[in-house]
Design a protein around this motif. Structure first.
Motif, PDB file in Angstrom:
ATOM      1  N   LEU A  61       0.815  -1.216   0.000  1.00  0.00           N
ATOM      2  CA  LEU A  61       0.000   0.000   0.000  1.00  0.00           C
ATOM      3  C   LEU A  61       0.851   1.270   0.000  1.00  0.00           C
ATOM      4  O   LEU A  61       0.329   2.376   0.131  1.00  0.00           O
ATOM      5  CB  LEU A  61      -0.941   0.009   1.212  1.00  0.00           C
ATOM      6  CG  LEU A  61      -1.971  -1.124   1.288  1.00  0.00           C
ATOM      7  CD1 LEU A  61      -2.860  -0.935   2.506  1.00  0.00           C
ATOM      8  CD2 LEU A  61      -2.810  -1.202   0.018  1.00  0.00           C
TER       9      LEU A  61
ATOM     10  N   ASP B  56       0.053   4.776  -2.641  1.00  0.00           N
ATOM     11  CA  ASP B  56      -1.403   4.905  -2.654  1.00  0.00           C
ATOM     12  C   ASP B  56      -1.913   5.897  -3.691  1.00  0.00           C
ATOM     13  O   ASP B  56      -3.114   6.005  -3.921  1.00  0.00           O
ATOM     14  CB  ASP B  56      -1.929   5.258  -1.257  1.00  0.00           C
ATOM     15  CG  ASP B  56      -1.415   6.597  -0.738  1.00  0.00           C
ATOM     16  OD1 ASP B  56      -0.765   7.327  -1.499  1.00  0.00           O
ATOM     17  OD2 ASP B  56      -1.663   6.893   0.449  1.00  0.00           O
TER      18      ASP B  56
ATOM     19  N   LEU C 108      -8.128   3.809   3.354  1.00  0.00           N
ATOM     20  CA  LEU C 108      -8.069   4.040   1.910  1.00  0.00           C
ATOM     21  C   LEU C 108      -9.303   3.546   1.163  1.00  0.00           C
ATOM     22  O   LEU C 108      -9.813   4.231   0.271  1.00  0.00           O
ATOM     23  CB  LEU C 108      -6.832   3.341   1.318  1.00  0.00           C
ATOM     24  CG  LEU C 108      -5.458   3.808   1.800  1.00  0.00           C
ATOM     25  CD1 LEU C 108      -4.367   2.930   1.188  1.00  0.00           C
ATOM     26  CD2 LEU C 108      -5.240   5.270   1.426  1.00  0.00           C
TER      27      LEU C 108
END
Length: 281
Positions: free
Chosen positions: A215, A218, A250
Motif C-alpha cells: 500500500l 497509494d 483508503l
C-alpha cells in the motif's frame, strides 16, 4: 437484454457476493487419491489439508470444454449473453477449454483474467457492475480484457511445501524457507506467479510489513474495494490483516473471502493475500 457474468470457482468470491451479483460459478475438479470432487460443491479446504497431511495425492483439474458447454447452455436458459472470466491461462487450461466451448456460441464471451483467486474476482465484480449499467457482453468483455493489467494481486504463505508439490517452487527453495523461518510473498504479474518480498516472524510482524509494502504507493490505488482473501488460518491472523488494512483508511469497501479448494491445494494453510485494482499501469 440480460447479461450474466460467470466465472471459474477459482475467483474465490464468497457465497454472499455470488448471490448479490448473480454470478454463475463453474467449479474446477479436485482429485484426492483418484476420487473426483468439485471445488466449492462437495469438498472444502480443510478436507484438502487433512488429505495432504495424511499423505494422500491431491491435485486439481480444469473444467473441460464439454463441461463448459453444458455450463454455458444452462446459464443461457435465464439470460441472453454471458461474459465468463477464467483463471489465468498461464495457470490452467480453463481459458482454452472455455474458448473452445464458446466457439460456436455468439452470445458467450470468454475473458482470460491473467490472474487467480480474487484477483479474478475483482474483474468479476466489475463485470457485474457493467452489466447492471446496461453494457452488452462484447463491451464488457473488451473492457475487462483492457483492465486485467490493473489488478494488484499478491499473497503470503506459511510454507512453500504446497507450491513445491505443484511445481511452483524448487525443493531447495522450500528447504531454505523452512530453515530461515521465512514467510515468502508471491506476486501475480503478466498472468504468472513471481517471488516477492520475504518476511519473518509471527503474523503481527510480517503482515504489518507486507501490507505496508503493497500500500506504499497509494497515489495509484483504486480505492473502490480491496479483498483480503485467505485459506484456513491461524486464529487472529485474518482479523489482524483486516484491521491493519482498515487502519489506512483508503478503501470504501473491505471484503473478506475464503480461498477455494483449488487455490488452497497449491498454497496451503495460513495463506493470505491483499488484492485490489490500480488506476493505471
Amino acid at each position: 437484454m440480460k447479461v450474466r457474468i460467470t466465472a471459474d470457482s477459482t475467483c474465490d468470491l464468497s457465497p454472499e457476493l455470488v448471490r448479490k451479483y448473480d454470478i454463475g460459478i463453474a467449479p474446477l475438479s479436485v482429485i484426492i487419491d483418484g476420487q473426483v470432487f468439485h471445488d466449492g460443491v462437495d469438498v472444502t479446504p480443510r478436507d484438502i489439508f487433512r488429505a495432504a497431511d495424511a499423505g494422500k495425492s491431491v491435485r486439481t483439474a480444469a473444467v473441460n470444454a464439454y463441461e463448459y458447454r453444458e455450463f454455458f447452455t444452462r446459464q443461457l436458459e435465464s439470460c441472453d449473453q454471458i461474459v465468463h472470466i477464467c483463471i489465468s491461462s498461464e495457470f490452467s487450461t480453463c481459458w482454452n477449454d472455455a474458448a473452445e466451448a464458446s466457439r460456436n456460441m455468439d452470445n458467450v464471451f470468454v475473458v482470460d483474467s491473467r490472474n487467480l483467486s480474487t484477483g479474478s474476482g475483482l474483474l468479476v465484480l466489475e463485470g457485474a457492475e457493467m452489466a447492471a449499467k446496461g453494457m452488452n457482453g462484447a463491451e464488457i468483455a473488451e473492457t475487462l480484457k483492457e483492465r486485467t493489467g490493473l489488478v494488484d494481486a499478491s499473497f503470503t504463505v506459511r510454507t512453500v511445501d504446497y507450491l513445491r508439490r505443484g511445481g511452483r517452487c524448487s525443493g531447495l527453495e522450500a528447504m531454505g524457507a523452512k530453515l530461515l523461518h521465512i514467510r515468502p510473498s508471491i506476486v501475480v504479474q503478466d498472468g504468472k506467479m513471481h517471488p516477492g518480498e520475504k518476511y519473518r516472524g509471527r503474523y503481527e510482524h510480517y503482515l504489518k510489513h507486507y501490507i505496508a509494502d503493497i500500500l506504499a504507493d497509494d497515489s495509484n490505488i483504486d480505492f473502490n474495494r480491496v479483498f483480503i482473501t485467505h485459506s484456513p488460518s491461524e486464529e487472529g491472523l485474518v482479523r489482524f490483516a483486516i484491521d491493519t488494512v482498515k487502519s489506512y483508511g483508503l478503501f470504501r469497501e473491505v471484503l473478506e473471502t475464503m480461498a477455494g479448494c483449488t487455490v488452497c491445494t497449491h498454497c496451503g494453510p495460513d495463506t493470505l493475500g491483499v488484492l485490489f485494482m490500480r488506476k493505471h499501469k
